[in-house]
Enzyme design. Structure first.
Site, PDB file in Angstrom:
ATOM      1  N   LYS A 115       0.832  -1.212   0.000  1.00  0.00           N
ATOM      2  CA  LYS A 115       0.000   0.000   0.000  1.00  0.00           C
ATOM      3  C   LYS A 115       0.870   1.267   0.000  1.00  0.00           C
ATOM      4  O   LYS A 115       2.067   1.210   0.267  1.00  0.00           O
ATOM      5  CB  LYS A 115      -0.967  -0.029   1.186  1.00  0.00           C
ATOM      6  CG  LYS A 115      -1.939  -1.221   1.126  1.00  0.00           C
ATOM      7  CD  LYS A 115      -2.968  -1.079   0.021  1.00  0.00           C
ATOM      8  CE  LYS A 115      -3.696  -2.337  -0.407  1.00  0.00           C
ATOM      9  NZ  LYS A 115      -4.351  -3.156   0.566  1.00  0.00           N
TER      10      LYS A 115
HETATM   11  C1  LIG Z   1      -5.461  -4.287   0.886  1.00  0.00           C
HETATM   12  C2  LIG Z   1      -6.927  -4.154   0.905  1.00  0.00           C
HETATM   13  C3  LIG Z   1      -7.714  -4.519   2.016  1.00  0.00           C
HETATM   14  C4  LIG Z   1      -7.178  -5.279   3.181  1.00  0.00           C
HETATM   15  O1  LIG Z   1      -6.144  -4.649   3.819  1.00  0.00           O
HETATM   16  P1  LIG Z   1      -5.310  -5.437   4.938  1.00  0.00           P
HETATM   17  O2  LIG Z   1      -4.603  -4.322   5.642  1.00  0.00           O
HETATM   18  O3  LIG Z   1      -4.394  -6.372   4.230  1.00  0.00           O
HETATM   19  O4  LIG Z   1      -6.283  -6.132   5.820  1.00  0.00           O
HETATM   20  C5  LIG Z   1      -9.070  -4.236   1.996  1.00  0.00           C
HETATM   21  N1  LIG Z   1      -9.637  -3.649   0.935  1.00  0.00           N
HETATM   22  C6  LIG Z   1      -8.942  -3.316  -0.160  1.00  0.00           C
HETATM   23  C7  LIG Z   1      -9.638  -2.656  -1.299  1.00  0.00           C
HETATM   24  C8  LIG Z   1      -7.559  -3.578  -0.214  1.00  0.00           C
HETATM   25  O5  LIG Z   1      -6.866  -3.291  -1.317  1.00  0.00           O
END
Ligand SMILES: *Cc1c(COP(=O)(O)O)cnc(C)c1O
Length: 394
Positions: free
Chosen positions: A185
């Site tokens: 991210k």
């Molecule tokens: C990465 C992601 C999540 C989950 O995030 P985590 O921190 O790995 O639990 C949820 N929704 C979207 C759209 C994502 O890209």
């Protein structure tokens, strides 16, 4: 041979390293002073009134739905073009997921949401896909009109602005905004997340639910001014963030504006180099705020190519370019089978877009030569697999 360009890579520096070492040496490694600092800086960055660091965005979404008392018998409307976590957490609280279709830009379609609202609908979860802000004004209007909660899945959207402020900021009408700090991210702590809200009662409830439902966190129990006694008010979860990860987050957050600018610059370069290829459509920007360019999703015009998306991806891999697909639509996953055939879950636009989608590498560490190489190779694959136009008959 040229080195493989991975689809995503995080970027950590000495600041993160030193803060992690300091956290380890301090002797306090669970949620403590560094989490509090990270939360405070995140509030200052987004303009949100309250923030709570958690150990994932999945935890954040679950916490938000639980704190809003959403459960069995309730329906929650979200998008089919998202990561499974958005829908899994609706199921975790016992509610029923309902899928609204998407707009051509990839985000949830407010008109489709409106068509799915029933007496059971309790909440809407928009996802700012790729970092492009959703049409929040229309979503908030629907929520006001029907008395619904809005929980934003902002996993892609740390750095996204909407109408002059960061999403979840002071003017936000959403109830909770959920961020992800997963490995790939825009802001990464390896694993991690954050919830923000402008409502104190929701913050208080999430803070307690986040740590087993205990009315006092460890900081208030084990520090010099703390006290050993605590009570469990309701059976909560174990979703708090560790100070080791908050140490990383503090410095990632301080770099986020620079990261976002770099991402926008890379997106601009891809736009410039790929704009002339009619065999693909490039991702839309926004006039309603700021795209944070978590992803650069191209869409192939399959009828003008002699290969499909899987072959396109394989060809890029052979040339040393890593890519990904965001996402396999929710209705295509086996876990969604119990809800798949319901009329309110039909999403023809998402299913039609899916076979065309490819996400290109886009991250601050991408070197100038890598950006050139990726654009060049994408262009070369298009040229090599161009379907010649049928001869006009007359
Ligand atoms: C990465 C992601 C999540 C989950 O995030 P985590 O921190 O790995 O639990 C949820 N929704 C979207 C759209 C994502 O890209």
């Amino acid at each position: 041979m040229r080195q493989f360009i991975p689809f995503a890579l995080p970027q950590f520096g000495e600041e993160e390293e030193q803060e992690v070492v300091a956290a380890l040496r301090s002797g306090w490694v669970t949620s403590g002073e560094r989490c509090q600092r990270f939360e405070a800086e995140f509030r200052a960055y987004t303009g949100a009134a309250y923030s709570l660091a958690v150990n994932s965005c999945t935890a954040a979404l679950h916490l938000a739905l639980a704190a809003l008392d959403i459960g069995p018998g309730d329906e929650v409307i979200t998008t089919p073009l998202t990561f499974c976590a958005t829908v899994n957490t609706i199921i975790h609280v016992g509610a029923t997921p309902v899928l609204a279709d998407i707009l051509p830009d990839g985000n949830i379609d407010p008109e489709s949401i409106a068509a799915r609202i029933t007496a059971r609908t309790k909440a809407i979860i928009p996802v700012h896909v790729a970092g492009l802000p959703c049409r929040m004004d229309e979503i908030w209007a629907l929520a006001r009109q029907h008395g619904l909660k809005v929980v934003e899945d902002a996993a892609h959207a740390a750095g996204t602005h909407y109408r002059g402020e960061h999403i979840g900021g002071a003017a936000s009408q959403s109830d909770v905004v959920c961020y992800s700090f997963y490995a790939n991210k825009n802001l990464s702590t390896g694993e991690g997340g954050m919830v923000t809200t402008n409502q104190q009662d929701l913050y208080d409830r999430m803070r307690i639910l986040c740590l087993h439902g205990i009315n006092k966190d460890a900081w208030k129990r084990f520090t010099a001014t703390g006290n050993w006694f605590y009570e469990v008010l309701e059976p909560g979860f174990k979703y708090n963030m560790s100070d080791i990860l908050a140490a990383v987050g503090i410095h990632q957050l301080r770099k986020l504006e620079a990261f976002t600018e770099r991402r926008a610059e890379i997106a601009r370069q891809y736009h410039e180099r790929l704009a002339d290829f009619e065999e693909m459509e490039l991702p839309a920007g926004t006039l309603e705020g700021r795209h944070c360019w978590h992803l650069y999703m191209i869409r192939l015009r399959l009828d003008s190519l002699s290969i499909d998306r899987a072959e396109f991806i394989e060809e890029l891999r052979r040339r040393g370019v890593g890519t990904s697909v965001h996402y396999v639509p929710i209705p295509l996953h086996p876990f969604f089978a119990p809800w798949r055939d319901r009329p309110e879950n039909q999403c023809p636009v998402a299913l039609a877009e899916y076979p065309r989608l490819i996400s290109l590498p886009l991250y601050p560490r991408l070197a100038a030569a890598d950006i050139d190489y990726v654009a060049e190779q994408v262009g070369a694959v298009v040229v090599q697999s161009r379907r010649l136009p049928a001869l006009a008959s007359h």
